[in-house]
Design a protein around this motif. Structure first.
Motif, short mmCIF file in Angstrom:
data_model
loop_
_atom_site.label_atom_id
_atom_site.label_comp_id
_atom_site.label_asym_id
_atom_site.label_seq_id
_atom_site.Cartn_x
_atom_site.Cartn_y
_atom_site.Cartn_z
N TRP A 54 37.45 39.93 37.71
CA TRP A 54 37.71 38.98 37.01
C TRP A 54 39.15 38.98 36.32
CZ3 TRP A 54 36.26 34.28 37.95
CH2 TRP A 54 34.79 34.15 38.45
N TYR A 58 41.67 35.93 36.50
CA TYR A 58 42.04 35.24 35.46
C TYR A 58 43.68 35.20 35.02
CZ TYR A 58 37.28 35.24 33.63
OH TYR A 58 35.92 35.08 33.62
N TYR A 139 39.96 34.47 44.09
CA TYR A 139 38.95 33.53 43.11
C TYR A 139 37.80 32.88 43.85
CZ TYR A 139 37.27 29.71 40.34
OH TYR A 139 36.17 28.82 39.62
#
Length: 236
Positions: A54, A58, A139
């Motif tokens: 993550w 991000y 993602y």
């Protein structure tokens, strides 16, 4: 929506998505007692280290949408991607708060996130792949795995099947989705990489306790390397 507005909104939502863990600091995965059948170390779930992906997701989304706002505000090739991506980022920004309250609604929302980002990924511009297709691919790839994991957790957690069967079904579904997407989308090998990352983490989670699930995940990761490598070659 006007192109400049979507560029601004996509960047803001990418930033909100990235800082959302700060508002739910205690979330470290679903609590086993959130399910009628407590899910303690479920076979379908990747090993904990895998969730570190993550961080790059991000950061790369913020960089990508920041570049788009700075350099591609009015670019017609970027606009359809942003329109589809905005709902995914908006739902992602509230997902952790929902997950604390309800695994069922968390599963519904993560599938919304996946479907919308896949649409955005296929609409991503051919150029600027380092700021568009590649971050969206990473993602979308992780969400492809995570959305299937969510169904496996619900299936076992609500007693519809045992943990091993739920894990096998979830892995097979993830492989069908991932192989189809990666085979059709040559410019985003990051998609396949993220799914392989998740599958290897499932192997790590199960290698000492559930050889059936570990073997299936390992075989799936190896098989997915083929279209991912082809995508990497075509993206050069």
């Amino acid at each position: 929506m006007p192109r400049t507005f979507t560029a601004i909104l996509a960047f803001i939502l990418a930033a909100l998505f990235a800082i959302s863990p700060a508002f739910v600091p205690d979330f470290g995965g679903f609590n086993p007692d959130q399910f009628p059948v407590p899910q303690v170390d479920p076979a379908v779930q990747p090993a904990g280290y895998a969730f570190a992906i993550w961080g790059p997701i991000y950061l790369w989304l913020i960089i990508g949408m920041g570049f788009g706002l700075w350099k591609r505000r009015e670019d017609a090739a970027w606009h359809p991607m942003r329109v589809a991506l905005i709902p995914s980022l908006a739902v992602g920004a509230i997902w952790l708060a929902v997950a604390v309250a309800s695994p069922v609604w968390a599963a519904v929302l993560i599938w919304i996130m996946l479907i919308t980002v896949l649409i955005a990924l296929f609409r991503s511009p051919v150029d600027d792949k380092w700021f568009a297709a590649l971050p969206l691919g990473l993602y979308a790839g992780w969400l492809s795995a995570a959305s299937c994991v969510s169904l496996g957790l619900l299936a076992a957690g609500y007693g519809y099947t045992d943990g091993t069967t739920a894990a096998i079904a979830a892995i097979l579904l993830a492989l069908v989705i991932a192989s189809g997407v990666q085979s059709q989308l040559g410019r985003a090998p990051s998609y396949g990489f993220a799914v392989i990352w998740a599958l290897v983490a499932v192997v790590v989670q199960n290698i000492a306790t559930n050889t059936t699930v570990a073997a299936l995940a390992a075989g799936g990761a190896l098989a997915l390397m083929v279209p991912t490598f082809k995508a990497w070659r075509s993206a050069q």
